[in-house]
Design a protein around this motif. Structure first.
Motif, PDB file in Angstrom:
ATOM      1  N   TYR A 191      79.384  44.865  67.277  1.00  7.78           N
ATOM      2  CA  TYR A 191      80.347  44.650  66.189  1.00  7.78           C
ATOM      3  C   TYR A 191      81.597  45.498  66.433  1.00  7.78           C
ATOM      4  CZ  TYR A 191      82.479  44.866  61.550  1.00  7.78           C
ATOM      5  OH  TYR A 191      83.373  44.813  60.505  1.00  7.78           O
ATOM      6  N   SER A 233      77.676  35.405  63.380  1.00 12.41           N
ATOM      7  CA  SER A 233      77.888  36.169  62.143  1.00 12.41           C
ATOM      8  C   SER A 233      78.627  37.471  62.424  1.00 12.41           C
ATOM      9  CB  SER A 233      76.552  36.454  61.446  1.00 12.41           C
ATOM     10  OG  SER A 233      75.792  37.388  62.173  1.00 12.41           O
ATOM     11  N   SER A 278      82.209  36.701  63.373  1.00 19.79           N
ATOM     12  CA  SER A 278      82.963  36.288  62.180  1.00 19.79           C
ATOM     13  C   SER A 278      83.328  37.483  61.313  1.00 19.79           C
ATOM     14  CB  SER A 278      82.137  35.309  61.340  1.00 19.79           C
ATOM     15  OG  SER A 278      81.893  34.141  62.057  1.00 19.79           O
ATOM     16  N   LEU A 279      82.346  38.331  61.057  1.00 20.03           N
ATOM     17  CA  LEU A 279      82.592  39.510  60.217  1.00 20.03           C
ATOM     18  C   LEU A 279      83.626  40.432  60.861  1.00 20.03           C
ATOM     19  CD1 LEU A 279      78.958  40.326  59.032  1.00 20.03           C
ATOM     20  CD2 LEU A 279      80.857  39.655  57.564  1.00 20.03           C
ATOM     21  N   THR A 326      87.270  40.845  59.090  1.00 22.11           N
ATOM     22  CA  THR A 326      87.576  42.228  58.681  1.00 22.11           C
ATOM     23  C   THR A 326      88.837  42.735  59.383  1.00 22.11           C
ATOM     24  OG1 THR A 326      85.215  42.619  58.379  1.00 22.11           O
ATOM     25  CG2 THR A 326      86.627  44.562  58.467  1.00 22.11           C
ATOM     26  N   VAL A 344      84.006  39.201  52.569  1.00 22.61           N
ATOM     27  CA  VAL A 344      83.146  39.620  53.693  1.00 22.61           C
ATOM     28  C   VAL A 344      81.695  39.823  53.236  1.00 22.61           C
ATOM     29  CG1 VAL A 344      84.957  40.579  55.166  1.00 22.61           C
ATOM     30  CG2 VAL A 344      83.829  42.068  53.537  1.00 22.61           C
ATOM     31  N   SER A 345      81.517  40.277  52.006  1.00 27.48           N
ATOM     32  CA  SER A 345      80.150  40.424  51.468  1.00 27.48           C
ATOM     33  C   SER A 345      79.478  39.060  51.360  1.00 27.48           C
ATOM     34  CB  SER A 345      80.178  41.071  50.081  1.00 27.48           C
ATOM     35  OG  SER A 345      80.628  42.386  50.157  1.00 27.48           O
ATOM     36  N   SER A 370      78.568  37.761  54.864  1.00 23.37           N
ATOM     37  CA  SER A 370      77.377  38.392  55.450  1.00 23.37           C
ATOM     38  C   SER A 370      76.109  37.884  54.768  1.00 23.37           C
ATOM     39  CB  SER A 370      77.459  39.920  55.379  1.00 23.37           C
ATOM     40  OG  SER A 370      77.305  40.382  54.068  1.00 23.37           O
ATOM     41  N   GLU A 420      76.371  45.076  58.739  1.00 23.01           N
ATOM     42  CA  GLU A 420      77.749  44.878  59.208  1.00 23.01           C
ATOM     43  C   GLU A 420      78.642  44.345  58.092  1.00 23.01           C
ATOM     44  OE1 GLU A 420      78.381  46.476  61.482  1.00 23.01           O
ATOM     45  OE2 GLU A 420      76.775  46.436  62.946  1.00 23.01           O
ATOM     46  N   GLY A 421      78.049  43.603  57.174  1.00 24.52           N
ATOM     47  CA  GLY A 421      78.810  43.168  55.998  1.00 24.52           C
ATOM     48  C   GLY A 421      79.234  44.369  55.174  1.00 24.52           C
ATOM     49  N   SER A 429      81.879  46.281  56.989  1.00 18.38           N
ATOM     50  CA  SER A 429      83.156  45.563  56.887  1.00 18.38           C
ATOM     51  C   SER A 429      83.887  45.927  55.596  1.00 18.38           C
ATOM     52  CB  SER A 429      82.923  44.049  56.932  1.00 18.38           C
ATOM     53  OG  SER A 429      82.412  43.665  58.188  1.00 18.38           O
TER      54      SER A 429
END
Length: 299
Positions: free
Chosen positions: A25, A183, A186-187, A191, A233-234, A237, A266-267, A270
């Protein structure tokens, strides 16, 4: 002792997997220029803070108190607040289009010439991937279930069953891994684009056109903007972790759970990045207020 050793090894492997994924990440976040924008924003923030202190050093008495009170009033808006459950639910219920229009509207409210094009593009890509993942997973499983042996009349041996079972496990794992990779990417990208947006806003506040809104009003708008970004972002995730869960329904819990937890972690990371960037905007708004007040006083 053997059981204890096995348990320790399992924990070590789980930690190793988490570390590897976290590193992945971090690399992607850096690749999408997230770190560069965060560092640039930090420099702007530190420079603004230094200017504030220099300015305060030139003031005294009532004038100093007035400016300090103004700065405190701006700072209070930046203090994280607990939102009502209803507000949180309403924000989480926002659809994609609502998120896009909200971002555009909030940026317009700031009276800075910033458009969220890159962020919207990254967000759209993430949701397209989510849609693909949700569509592909059940189909893949269905195809595997519909696979028929060459001779339908012949019963499968235990060995055949095991091979088929192993094959399914591998296929499912691959699907889970693919969704996981999507995922994290994307995050990291969404972010990074959020940070870039906040950095751009900071630059425009400092060096942009004449500011029509007060610093306090801008702080309120930025609070809403940051909140919308964090919710997005939450939500991403959570949706990706649901996708991983669905794809890995036949996987063992000890294999699947660390992957799901990693997506959620990671969510959370972010949102922390975005909130950190938001806090860096405080001195920027404060010095902007001082400069604007000074200009008005001269007029």
């Amino acid at each position: 002792l053997l059981r204890e050793a096995k348990e320790k090894e399992k924990q070590r492997r789980a930690q190793q997997v988490t570390v590897e994924r976290t590193a992945h990440y971090g690399l992607l976040f850096d690749e999408f220029q997230g770190l560069s924008h965060l560092e640039a924003l930090e420099i702007l923030s530190n420079e603004s803070e230094a200017q504030i202190q220099s300015h305060l050093a030139t003031l005294g008495g009532e004038q100093l108190e007035t400016v300090k009170n103004d700065l405190i009033a701006i700072k209070e808006i930046f203090v994280p607040k607990e939102l009502d459950d209803e507000v949180v639910q309403a924000q989480k219920a926002d659809t994609g289009e609502e998120f896009v229009s909200m971002l555009t509207e909030l940026l317009f409210e700031l009276h800075v010439a910033a458009t969220p094009d890159k962020l919207n593009k990254a967000r759209k890509k993430a949701h397209e991937w989510l849609e693909e993942a949700s569509l592909s997973t059940p189909v893949d499983i269905e195809e595997e279930l519909n696979e028929k042996p060459e001779e339908p009349g012949e019963e499968k041996t235990q060995k055949d069953d095991k091979i088929e079972s192993d094959k399914t496990e591998v296929d499912k794992s691959k699907t889970v891994e693919e969704i996981y990779m999507l995922s994290i990417e994307s995050l990291a990208e969404v972010t990074a684009r959020c940070i870039e947006q906040l950095h751009k806003v900071a630059e425009l506040i400092l060096h942009g056109q004449e500011v029509e809104k007060t610093a306090q009003d801008q702080a309120k708008v930025l609070t809403n903007l940051t909140s919308a970004m964090c919710n997005e972002v939450s939500s991403l995730s959570k949706k990706f972790s649901d996708s991983v869960t669905a794809a890995g329904s036949n996987m063992k819990a000890e294999v699947l759970n660390p992957i799901i937890n990693s997506v959620l972690l990671e969510g959370s990371n972010s949102t922390t990045y975005i909130q950190d960037a938001f806090q860096l905007l405080l001195p920027v708004l404060q010095i902007s207020h001082i400069q604007t007040s000074g200009s008005k006083a001269q007029e």
